[in-house]
Scaffold this motif. Structure first.
Motif, mmCIF file in Angstrom:
data_model
loop_
_atom_site.group_PDB
_atom_site.id
_atom_site.type_symbol
_atom_site.label_atom_id
_atom_site.label_comp_id
_atom_site.label_asym_id
_atom_site.label_seq_id
_atom_site.Cartn_x
_atom_site.Cartn_y
_atom_site.Cartn_z
ATOM 1 N N LEU A 67 0.825 -1.076 0.035
ATOM 2 C CA LEU A 67 0.133 0.059 -0.096
ATOM 3 C C LEU A 67 0.903 1.373 0.060
ATOM 4 C CD1 LEU A 67 -2.819 -0.750 2.473
ATOM 5 C CD2 LEU A 67 -2.886 -0.999 -0.184
ATOM 6 N N ALA A 70 2.291 1.674 -3.475
ATOM 7 C CA ALA A 70 1.250 2.334 -4.295
ATOM 8 C C ALA A 70 0.945 3.788 -4.184
ATOM 9 C CB ALA A 70 -0.073 1.488 -4.217
ATOM 10 N N LYS A 74 2.193 7.482 -6.671
ATOM 11 C CA LYS A 74 1.423 8.399 -7.147
ATOM 12 C C LYS A 74 1.717 9.693 -6.313
ATOM 13 C CE LYS A 74 -1.094 5.944 -9.995
ATOM 14 N NZ LYS A 74 -1.172 6.505 -11.222
ATOM 15 N N PHE B 161 -8.622 -12.806 9.900
ATOM 16 C CA PHE B 161 -7.866 -11.568 9.530
ATOM 17 C C PHE B 161 -6.655 -11.858 8.688
ATOM 18 C CE2 PHE B 161 -5.255 -8.109 10.415
ATOM 19 C CZ PHE B 161 -6.137 -7.022 10.234
ATOM 20 N N GLN B 162 -6.062 -12.899 9.298
ATOM 21 C CA GLN B 162 -4.812 -13.206 8.343
ATOM 22 C C GLN B 162 -5.115 -13.528 6.866
ATOM 23 O OE1 GLN B 162 -5.375 -14.200 11.473
ATOM 24 N NE2 GLN B 162 -3.573 -14.127 12.619
ATOM 25 N N VAL B 165 -6.172 -11.100 4.646
ATOM 26 C CA VAL B 165 -5.189 -10.212 4.117
ATOM 27 C C VAL B 165 -4.663 -11.017 3.063
ATOM 28 C CG1 VAL B 165 -2.939 -9.193 4.564
ATOM 29 C CG2 VAL B 165 -4.704 -8.986 6.350
ATOM 30 N N VAL B 166 -4.217 -12.213 3.338
ATOM 31 C CA VAL B 166 -3.679 -13.093 2.094
ATOM 32 C C VAL B 166 -4.558 -13.134 0.721
ATOM 33 C CG1 VAL B 166 -2.890 -15.296 1.537
ATOM 34 C CG2 VAL B 166 -2.510 -14.487 3.584
ATOM 35 N N GLY B 168 -6.662 -10.886 -0.020
ATOM 36 C CA GLY B 168 -6.872 -9.360 -0.695
ATOM 37 C C GLY B 168 -5.123 -9.306 -1.435
ATOM 38 N N THR B 169 -4.208 -9.886 -0.632
ATOM 39 C CA THR B 169 -3.014 -9.800 -1.352
ATOM 40 C C THR B 169 -2.806 -10.309 -2.717
ATOM 41 O OG1 THR B 169 -1.974 -9.941 0.889
ATOM 42 C CG2 THR B 169 -0.653 -9.751 -1.036
ATOM 43 N N ILE B 172 -4.290 -8.208 -5.176
ATOM 44 C CA ILE B 172 -3.320 -7.122 -5.627
ATOM 45 C C ILE B 172 -2.385 -7.623 -6.613
ATOM 46 C CG2 ILE B 172 -1.369 -5.627 -4.436
ATOM 47 C CD1 ILE B 172 -3.307 -5.256 -2.286
ATOM 48 N N MET B 255 -8.887 -4.501 1.671
ATOM 49 C CA MET B 255 -7.460 -4.476 1.463
ATOM 50 C C MET B 255 -7.368 -4.229 0.007
ATOM 51 S SD MET B 255 -5.541 -4.726 4.023
ATOM 52 C CE MET B 255 -5.976 -5.066 5.716
ATOM 53 N N LEU B 258 -8.422 -0.488 -0.646
ATOM 54 C CA LEU B 258 -7.517 0.282 -0.292
ATOM 55 C C LEU B 258 -6.337 0.514 -1.657
ATOM 56 C CD1 LEU B 258 -6.658 -0.220 3.363
ATOM 57 C CD2 LEU B 258 -7.878 1.290 2.392
ATOM 58 N N PHE B 259 -5.743 -0.732 -1.880
ATOM 59 C CA PHE B 259 -5.045 -0.745 -3.200
ATOM 60 C C PHE B 259 -5.375 -0.070 -4.327
ATOM 61 C CE2 PHE B 259 -2.852 -2.287 -6.674
ATOM 62 C CZ PHE B 259 -1.553 -2.507 -6.156
ATOM 63 N N LEU B 262 -5.750 3.488 -3.884
ATOM 64 C CA LEU B 262 -4.326 4.311 -3.615
ATOM 65 C C LEU B 262 -3.497 4.434 -4.944
ATOM 66 C CD1 LEU B 262 -3.338 3.169 -0.026
ATOM 67 C CD2 LEU B 262 -3.972 5.479 -0.989
ATOM 68 N N SER B 263 -3.658 3.330 -5.702
ATOM 69 C CA SER B 263 -2.627 3.037 -6.834
ATOM 70 C C SER B 263 -2.944 3.789 -8.000
ATOM 71 C CB SER B 263 -2.483 1.558 -7.052
ATOM 72 O OG SER B 263 -3.701 1.071 -7.615
ATOM 73 N N THR B 264 -4.368 4.204 -7.896
ATOM 74 C CA THR B 264 -5.011 4.840 -9.163
ATOM 75 C C THR B 264 -5.424 6.491 -8.944
ATOM 76 O OG1 THR B 264 -7.224 4.124 -9.072
ATOM 77 C CG2 THR B 264 -5.622 2.837 -10.469
ATOM 78 N N ARG B 265 -5.277 6.797 -7.643
ATOM 79 C CA ARG B 265 -5.972 8.093 -7.131
ATOM 80 C C ARG B 265 -7.221 8.055 -7.303
ATOM 81 N NH1 ARG B 265 -2.022 13.077 -9.025
ATOM 82 N NH2 ARG B 265 -0.192 12.455 -8.512
ATOM 83 N N GLY B 271 -3.718 2.073 -13.416
ATOM 84 C CA GLY B 271 -2.861 1.407 -12.345
ATOM 85 C C GLY B 271 -1.484 1.969 -12.488
#
Lengths: 81, 272
Positions: A67, A70, A74, B161-162, B165-166, B168-169, B172, B255, B258-259, B262-265, B271
């Motif tokens: 994150l 990323a 930007k 939770f763990q 996250v995996v 979601g990763t 990503i 997750m 968020l990515f 964040l990665s594309t505004r 991307g």
């Protein structure tokens, strides 16, 4: 607890923390911060807190780095202060 | 000047913290309250949980049982916090353009076709053969491992939770390999937003179900009649699993959200 391993991990932890703070290059700082998370994960695993170590491995060493990178792509890459 | 004050504040705080460390029991001290099982004359709570968790819930991993059952409120609101964080990022970053503006900014819709493609619209695809092929191998394994962590939270470390996250990763990774479009084709925006809310809904819904059996909120033992389990212990075990599924749904989608934002505004196009 293995004392020599502990000492090595803690030394690397302090180094990683200082480097992450001092680096001007934010991309490098994000990578070092992921290393910091991974070292904390190792310390927790070594202390027997496996669940916490697992969470730290996925969140601290894994996705927070992605994150941050990323976000850095930007924004400006170098810190201005 | 500011730096001097900051240094002094850090040194004083550090000294206080180091001073407090001495009051901790030594690591692995057999006479410390958690290990000796006695705090102030009575049985300490840690020994109580260690002795009774398996009898109460049939969950070998005490951490999972404590997180999802004994301290269910805590985890419920933790999940709600994650959802709130996702919504906050969405609300701040997400840019929704009108249709006529969209046409003028170029047609990148092709990348959203949903199939796993290593090429994207701006012709960078040729340079992504290695990464794309590696991801084709890694992504299914990562997702399988994520589901394993979620399902295997009872007997081994891990949980919603763990595992979330995996999972979601893995999405990503898909976005990094084949452009954000190929990942969004698998998990569209409306889908992950719904999934994130559904996770918290499942968690709170399982908690609410026990209210209908005149028991406390999040007391999964009340569901033993509904789930046709022999005793309350297995009902609590199944309740923990249902709750973990809800947590995993929320975490996975937040997750990835968020990515993606964040990665594309917040444009959800192009991307990195």
């Amino acid at each position: 607890m293995i004392l020599p391993l502990d000492i090595i991990l803690l030394i690397f932890l302090v180094i990683a923390a200082v480097v992450a703070l001092k680096l001007r290059d934010l991309l490098g700082a994000a990578m070092v911060f992921s290393t910091y998370g991974f070292l904390i994960c190792l310390i927790w695993a070594e202390m027997g807190a496996v669940d916490v170590a697992f969470t730290e491995a996925t969140v601290g060493a894994g996705i927070s780095g992605a994150l941050m990178i990323a976000t850095i792509f930007k924004t400006a890459r170098k810190s201005s202060d | 000047m500011q730096k001097l004050f900051a240094t002094i504040a850090v040194i004083i705080t550090g000294a206080i913290l180091l001073n407090a460390v001495e009051d901790f029991p030594r690591f692995g001290d057999p006479h410390s309250p958690p290990n000796s099982g006695v705090s102030g004359g009575s049985v300490s709570s840690s020994v109580h949980y260690l002795q009774n968790t398996y009898l109460d819930t049939r969950v070998p991993n005490v951490v999972t049982a404590v997180l999802a059952d004994y301290r269910g409120y805590d985890t419920l609101f933790e999940t709600a916090v994650i959802l709130t964080a996702g919504i906050a990022v969405f609300a701040i970053l997400r840019v929704v353009r009108r249709k006529d503006e969209e046409e003028s900014t170029g047609s990148e819709e092709k990348a959203c076709s949903g199939e796993f493609s290593t090429s994207d619209s701006d012709g960078e695809g040729r340079h992504r053969v290695v990464v794309g092929t590696a991801c084709r191998v890694v992504v299914p394994l990562a997702q399988l491992f994520g589901f394993y962590i979620i399902a295997h939270g009872h007997p081994s470390p891990g949980g919603g939770f763990q595992g979330g996250v995996v999972l979601g990763t893995s999405f990503i990774l898909l976005a990094l390999a084949g452009g954000l479009g190929s990942a969004l084709g698998r998990l569209r925006e409306d889908m992950y937003l719904r999934l994130a809310c559904l996770g918290v809904f499942i968690y709170a819904g399982i908690g609410l179900l026990s209210l209908f059996f005149r028991r406390n909120f999040l007391d999964y033992g009340a569901l033993s009649g509904l789930l046709q389990t022999g005793g309350e212990e297995m009902a609590r075990s199944h309740g923990i699993f249902g709750v973990e599924l809800g947590v995993a749904m929320t975490v996975t989608s937040v997750m990835f959200a968020l990515f993606a934002n964040l990665s594309t505004r917040g444009e959800l196009k192009g991307g990195l």
